[in-house]
Design a protein around this motif. Structure first.
Motif, short mmCIF file in Angstrom:
data_model
loop_
_atom_site.label_atom_id
_atom_site.label_comp_id
_atom_site.label_asym_id
_atom_site.label_seq_id
_atom_site.Cartn_x
_atom_site.Cartn_y
_atom_site.Cartn_z
N MET A 1 78.30 9.24 -41.03
CA MET A 1 79.04 10.15 -41.88
C MET A 1 78.80 9.82 -43.37
O MET A 1 78.68 10.72 -44.17
N ARG A 2 78.78 8.52 -43.67
CA ARG A 2 78.60 8.12 -45.06
C ARG A 2 77.20 8.52 -45.55
O ARG A 2 77.04 8.93 -46.70
N ILE A 3 76.21 8.43 -44.69
CA ILE A 3 74.85 8.82 -45.06
C ILE A 3 74.79 10.31 -45.36
O ILE A 3 74.12 10.74 -46.30
N LEU A 4 75.49 11.11 -44.60
CA LEU A 4 75.53 12.55 -44.82
C LEU A 4 76.16 12.89 -46.17
O LEU A 4 75.66 13.76 -46.89
N VAL A 5 77.22 12.20 -46.54
CA VAL A 5 77.89 12.44 -47.81
C VAL A 5 76.97 12.04 -48.97
O VAL A 5 76.84 12.77 -49.96
N ILE A 6 76.29 10.91 -48.84
CA ILE A 6 75.37 10.46 -49.89
C ILE A 6 74.21 11.43 -50.03
O ILE A 6 73.80 11.78 -51.14
N ALA A 7 73.65 11.89 -48.93
CA ALA A 7 72.55 12.85 -48.97
C ALA A 7 72.99 14.16 -49.61
O ALA A 7 72.24 14.76 -50.40
N ALA A 8 74.20 14.62 -49.31
CA ALA A 8 74.70 15.86 -49.91
C ALA A 8 74.89 15.69 -51.41
O ALA A 8 74.60 16.61 -52.19
N ALA A 9 75.38 14.51 -51.85
CA ALA A 9 75.58 14.27 -53.27
C ALA A 9 74.25 14.24 -54.02
O ALA A 9 74.12 14.81 -55.11
N VAL A 10 73.24 13.59 -53.44
CA VAL A 10 71.92 13.54 -54.06
C VAL A 10 71.33 14.94 -54.15
O VAL A 10 70.75 15.33 -55.17
N LEU A 11 71.46 15.71 -53.10
CA LEU A 11 70.95 17.09 -53.10
C LEU A 11 71.66 17.94 -54.14
O LEU A 11 71.03 18.73 -54.85
N ALA A 12 72.96 17.78 -54.27
CA ALA A 12 73.72 18.56 -55.25
C ALA A 12 73.31 18.18 -56.67
O ALA A 12 73.15 19.05 -57.53
N LEU A 13 73.14 16.90 -56.94
CA LEU A 13 72.73 16.47 -58.28
C LEU A 13 71.33 16.96 -58.63
O LEU A 13 71.05 17.34 -59.76
N THR A 14 70.45 16.99 -57.65
CA THR A 14 69.10 17.49 -57.87
C THR A 14 69.14 18.99 -58.17
O THR A 14 68.44 19.46 -59.07
N ALA A 15 69.95 19.73 -57.44
CA ALA A 15 70.04 21.17 -57.65
C ALA A 15 70.65 21.49 -59.01
O ALA A 15 70.23 22.45 -59.68
N VAL A 16 71.61 20.70 -59.46
CA VAL A 16 72.24 20.94 -60.75
C VAL A 16 71.24 20.72 -61.88
O VAL A 16 71.18 21.49 -62.83
N SER A 17 70.44 19.67 -61.80
CA SER A 17 69.46 19.42 -62.86
C SER A 17 68.38 20.50 -62.88
O SER A 17 67.89 20.88 -63.93
N ALA A 18 68.00 20.99 -61.72
CA ALA A 18 67.00 22.06 -61.66
C ALA A 18 67.58 23.36 -62.23
O ALA A 18 66.88 24.13 -62.89
N GLU A 19 68.85 23.60 -62.03
CA GLU A 19 69.51 24.78 -62.57
C GLU A 19 69.54 24.73 -64.09
O GLU A 19 69.37 25.73 -64.77
N ALA A 20 69.74 23.54 -64.64
CA ALA A 20 69.81 23.40 -66.09
C ALA A 20 68.46 23.69 -66.74
O ALA A 20 68.41 24.16 -67.87
N GLN A 21 67.38 23.44 -66.06
CA GLN A 21 66.05 23.68 -66.61
C GLN A 21 65.55 25.08 -66.32
O GLN A 21 64.58 25.53 -66.92
N GLY A 22 66.19 25.78 -65.44
CA GLY A 22 65.69 27.00 -64.85
C GLY A 22 65.44 28.19 -65.74
O GLY A 22 64.34 28.44 -66.18
N ARG A 23 66.46 28.95 -66.05
CA ARG A 23 66.27 30.28 -66.59
C ARG A 23 66.00 30.32 -68.08
O ARG A 23 65.45 31.29 -68.58
N GLY A 24 66.41 29.34 -68.82
CA GLY A 24 66.18 29.33 -70.25
C GLY A 24 67.08 30.30 -70.99
O GLY A 24 66.65 30.97 -71.92
N ARG A 25 68.33 30.41 -70.59
CA ARG A 25 69.27 31.29 -71.28
C ARG A 25 69.57 30.74 -72.67
O ARG A 25 69.51 29.56 -72.91
N GLY A 26 69.93 31.62 -73.57
CA GLY A 26 70.34 31.22 -74.89
C GLY A 26 69.20 30.90 -75.83
O GLY A 26 69.43 30.35 -76.89
N GLN A 27 68.00 31.25 -75.49
CA GLN A 27 66.86 31.00 -76.35
C GLN A 27 66.76 32.16 -77.35
O GLN A 27 66.56 33.30 -76.96
N PRO A 28 66.89 31.89 -78.65
CA PRO A 28 66.82 32.99 -79.63
C PRO A 28 65.40 33.51 -79.81
O PRO A 28 64.43 32.78 -79.67
N ASN A 29 65.31 34.79 -80.13
CA ASN A 29 64.04 35.47 -80.42
C ASN A 29 63.02 35.34 -79.30
O ASN A 29 61.84 35.15 -79.54
#
Length: 76
Positions: A1-29
């Motif tokens: 169970m603990r391994i599943l929670v750790i794997a889910a946390a790592v996956l969530a952190l990876t997805a959040v960082s990829a989302e931050a780099q993704g669309r490039g919102r707020g770029q002027p001009n």
């Protein structure tokens, strides 16, 4: 169970960082015309400045401080 929670946390952190780099919102001009604010290079002034640099009298040795300049001579 603990391994599943750790794997889910790592996956969530990876997805959040990829989302931050993704669309490039707020770029002027993004869709507009790009301004050319670079200074123009004057080729004649550049070549004249290069010619004003004096030639060194001795060849530069970057390892001069790490080793002696003259090799030690072995007695025969």
């Amino acid at each position: 169970m603990r391994i599943l929670v750790i794997a889910a946390a790592v996956l969530a952190l990876t997805a959040v960082s990829a989302e931050a780099q993704g669309r490039g919102r707020g770029q002027p001009n993004e869709g507009g015309q790009k301004a050319d604010n670079k200074p123009k290079v004057d080729e004649k002034a550049y070549k004249a400045a290069l010619e004003r640099i004096p030639e060194p009298k001795e060849k530069y040795d970057p390892w001069g401080g790490a080793r002696p300049t003259e090799p030690t001579k072995k007695p025969k």
